[in-house]
Design a protein around this motif. Structure first.
Motif, mmCIF file in Angstrom:
data_model
loop_
_atom_site.group_PDB
_atom_site.id
_atom_site.type_symbol
_atom_site.label_atom_id
_atom_site.label_comp_id
_atom_site.label_asym_id
_atom_site.label_seq_id
_atom_site.Cartn_x
_atom_site.Cartn_y
_atom_site.Cartn_z
ATOM 1 N N TYR A 72 0.833 -1.206 0.000
ATOM 2 C CA TYR A 72 0.000 0.000 0.000
ATOM 3 C C TYR A 72 0.869 1.258 0.000
ATOM 4 O O TYR A 72 0.617 2.204 -0.740
ATOM 5 N N HIS A 172 -4.735 -11.246 -4.058
ATOM 6 C CA HIS A 172 -5.233 -10.476 -2.918
ATOM 7 C C HIS A 172 -4.747 -9.031 -2.995
ATOM 8 O O HIS A 172 -5.462 -8.117 -2.621
ATOM 9 N N THR A 175 -6.473 -5.901 -4.986
ATOM 10 C CA THR A 175 -7.574 -5.102 -4.444
ATOM 11 C C THR A 175 -7.122 -3.685 -4.093
ATOM 12 O O THR A 175 -7.935 -2.778 -4.051
ATOM 13 N N LEU A 176 -5.806 -3.513 -3.877
ATOM 14 C CA LEU A 176 -5.314 -2.181 -3.523
ATOM 15 C C LEU A 176 -5.495 -1.191 -4.666
ATOM 16 O O LEU A 176 -5.506 0.016 -4.443
ATOM 17 N N THR A 179 -7.908 1.597 -4.284
ATOM 18 C CA THR A 179 -7.573 2.828 -3.566
ATOM 19 C C THR A 179 -6.945 3.861 -4.490
ATOM 20 O O THR A 179 -6.872 5.029 -4.152
ATOM 21 N N LEU A 186 -13.060 -4.671 -6.419
ATOM 22 C CA LEU A 186 -13.346 -4.076 -5.120
ATOM 23 C C LEU A 186 -13.937 -2.682 -5.267
ATOM 24 O O LEU A 186 -14.821 -2.281 -4.503
#
Lengths: 233, 234
Positions: A72, A172, A175-176, A179, A186
């Motif tokens: 992130y 997985h 999904t970031l 943002t 997502l």
């Protein structure tokens, strides 16, 4: 709930040809970053196990930094950090590249997965049985031929179980992208959740879809292991 | 000033990150032990739910689970309080963060511990029973110390993942180090755009420091739990 599904099912899966969203974007992010990351990781892994310090140490520092910080933070750094530098904004090519959220996401994901894959492949190369290399040397192979014909085919096969883990983790991690305003699965779920105030349904659909992708990936890797690791069974 | 007056905020954020990851670790550790015990149970009514738990949680991205659990619980709580005409209760993000992280990584710990337990030779446990130790004593004296030896590399790995996953909880509104960096960026945006790069790098360095320190701690722990093991000499 029915309304939410009627309204959003297309966005969850593919969106429109002009504005692809959801599952398609997630898969595209996954394939692009894994593909580029793999191409980057193989030479880096060879460099990491090299006896030349000038090759091995920079790669070790790169993997250490990338594996020691959250993805992130890396994504934020690439997406909003780099673009805040004057040098980047004043260069036409860099400016247009870093202004696009999609490019930034793929770049951050690629650099991240390349670091983990480098470690996995380097470990596998180091674990190559001594005899295989001695036999190859005895046959007169050296340098590139040795790597191309003996070490890499053998090491990449043995790296398969660990690499399949990394692929799931990368799924997985995609999904970031949400943002950074990339319309992945997502992001669609978030829009749907805030539109209908039904967080459980909206995120639940996304979770089920991610679970399906995970199962398909695990199944594919099981097939791959059966094919390429048959000699180890 | 190096941090433009935001040093305090970053420091508090760092402390919050550390607290959050340690408390989540404790919860995940306990859930992992319980989950491993359940998954190894011969009773299908106990082992099956544990299998569902680990499969579902490990197949779904942590960020999706985080948003799903956090917002669904808040939503359910709101509906509940509305139905009873009570005042709305807001879930504390810090508490929610610990619960969600602990619940998610409990599944990963379950698998780690299960592998560790299976690696302990069965004869050792039988020997313990033959000496008349109680089940708790067998767990405490024989199973746990040896299981830790096999599980430590996995635990170390999971801990690093938890530590890095705390960066995600800024998305559900916690003031940990990434959020502190973002606040600092917003606060200094008028003084030059390069601050975004600077503060995000600082956040990255703080994480690098935390992961490096934990790496050293785990190396020491590994030595402690491998007492009595002869290393193969090359």
């Amino acid at each position: 709930m029915i309304e939410l599904i009627q309204q959003y099912w297309q966005q969850y899966l593919c969106g429109t040809p002009a504005h692809p969203t959801g599952l398609v974007i997630t898969l595209w992010l996954l394939i692009a970053s894994l593909g580029l990351g793999f191409l980057l990781a193989v030479p880096l892994a060879v460099a990491k196990v090299s006896t030349h310090r000038w090759l091995a140490i920079p790669v070790a520092i790169y993997t250490y930094i990338v594996r020691g910080t959250p993805l992130y933070v890396q994504l934020l750094l690439v997406y909003s950090g780099v673009y805040s530098l004057d040098a980047v904004r004043s260069t036409a090519f860099l400016n247009s590249f870093f202004r696009d959220a999609f490019n930034c996401t793929i770049l951050a994901f690629t650099l991240n997965t390349a670091a983990y894959a480098t470690e996995i492949f380097a470990g596998a190369i180091k674990a190559t049985p001594r005899g295989e290399i001695e036999a190859a040397r005895a046959c007169g192979m050296s340098g590139l031929t040795l790597y191309r014909c003996i070490i890499l085919p053998s090491a990449l096969r043995r790296a398969l179980p660990a690499y399949s883990n990394e692929v799931i983790l990368m799924l997985h991690a995609t999904t970031l992208a949400a943002t950074a305003t990339v319309p992945d699965l997502l992001k669609v779920a978030r829009n749907a959740a805030s539109d209908y105030y039904l967080p459980f349904v909206a995120y639940g659909i996304a979770a089920a879809l991610y679970l399906c992708i995970s199962f398909v990936l695990i199944w594919l890797f099981r097939l791959a292991e059966r094919r390429w690791l048959a000699y180890l069974r | 000033m190096l941090f433009e007056g935001y040093g305090r905020l970053l420091w508090n954020g760092t402390l919050e990150t550390i607290q959050l990851s340690l408390l989540s670790l404790v919860l995940a550790f306990v859930l992992g032990l319980l989950g491993a015990a359940a998954k190894l149970s011969r009773n299908q009514w106990i082992s099956f739910p544990a299998t569902i738990y680990t499969t579902l949680i490990r197949g779904v991205p942590d960020l999706v689970l985080m948003l799903l659990l956090y917002y669904s619980f808040q939503d359910a709580l709101n509906r509940f309080t509305d139905a009873l005409n009570l005042q709305q209760i807001d879930i504390d993000p810090f508490f929610a963060g610990i619960c969600v992280l602990g619940f998610i990584y409990g599944a990963y710990f379950t698998e780690t511990f299960r592998g560790g337990v299976l690696a302990v030779p069965k004869g050792q446990l039988e020997a313990g029973a033959a000496y008349g130790l109680s089940r708790w004593q067998i767990f405490r004296r024989i199973l746990f110390p040896q299981m830790m030896r096999f599980a430590l590399p996995g635990i170390s790995n999971n801990w690093q993942v938890i530590l890095k996953a705390t960066a995600l909880v800024s998305i559900i509104g916690l003031h940990e180090v990434v959020r502190a960096a973002q606040d600092a960026i917003t606060g200094t945006s008028s003084k030059g755009a390069y601050h975004a790069f600077f503060f995000l790098s600082v956040a990255g360095l703080i994480y690098l420091l935390l992961t490096s320190v934990s790496h050293i701690v785990f190396m020491a722990l590994e030595q402690r739990y491998s007492i009595g093991i002869r290393k193969p000499e090359l």
